[in-house]
Design an enzyme around this catalytic site. Sequence first.
Site, short mmCIF file in Angstrom:
data_model
loop_
_atom_site.label_atom_id
_atom_site.label_comp_id
_atom_site.label_asym_id
_atom_site.label_seq_id
_atom_site.Cartn_x
_atom_site.Cartn_y
_atom_site.Cartn_z
N HIS A 147 6.01 -3.99 -10.12
CA HIS A 147 4.63 -4.47 -10.06
C HIS A 147 4.61 -5.97 -9.75
O HIS A 147 3.85 -6.42 -8.88
CB HIS A 147 3.92 -4.21 -11.40
CG HIS A 147 3.76 -2.77 -11.72
ND1 HIS A 147 3.16 -2.33 -12.89
CD2 HIS A 147 4.10 -1.65 -11.02
CE1 HIS A 147 3.15 -1.00 -12.90
NE2 HIS A 147 3.71 -0.57 -11.78
N SER A 173 3.05 2.16 -6.98
CA SER A 173 2.43 1.07 -7.73
C SER A 173 2.84 -0.30 -7.22
O SER A 173 2.04 -1.24 -7.25
CB SER A 173 2.76 1.19 -9.22
OG SER A 173 4.15 1.25 -9.43
#
Length: 225
Positions: free
Chosen positions: A189, A138
């Site tokens: 992230h 991610s």
Amino acid sequence: MERPYDSGEDALERILHRKQKSWVMLVILVINVAVFFYAEATGGSDDVQHMIKLGAAYTPLIRQGEYYRLFTSMFLHFGPGHLFSNMLALFFLGDFMERYLGKIGFLLVYLGGGLCGNLFSMAMELRGGDYSVSAGASGAVFALMGGMLVALLMHHGKLEDLTLRRLVIYIVLSLWAGFQTAGIDVNAHLGGLVGGALLSVIPLLVRNSAHLRRNTVDSRRDGQL
């Protein structure tokens, strides 16, 4: 002989619309899937200790010199849902970014941005003193989002069917979902998003300069015909 003036933007659009095979993205996707099935077959992707053995990120071990975990953790996933969501995003974002940045530029943003995400996550864990085992692509996927954001800003907010507004909404919703879901490493992230944006500037400037030079040469050649 004359032909209508073809701007650098038009040349860029022609290149983007060519059906180029994004094989680097596909190789990365296949590696992630293969590693997942290996993890499942050798102990289970939901087994934290087994994932640590395979290379998941864990700050205490990284501090002891196992720096490879900052890289290997990007190819490990906890469960099929985790894998599917990241690979789906990689398939769509990666296809666009590889065609746009080129294969080397794509690797720079994906891998470099993913490493930035893991480094930022580790830094925040060291600051808070709360350590957890983490893995997943991610951070690298958010790095692609950061690169796309910069690309859109450099091209007046639109490339192909993608608009700046649509991408910003997607990024905000993705970050919000991370904050609302337990066990999600939001710091990875954020670090990946910022790292990808910064790293994308280099290949973007190189690519745009190449298009501008090519367009200038073509214009001069047409003026002489």
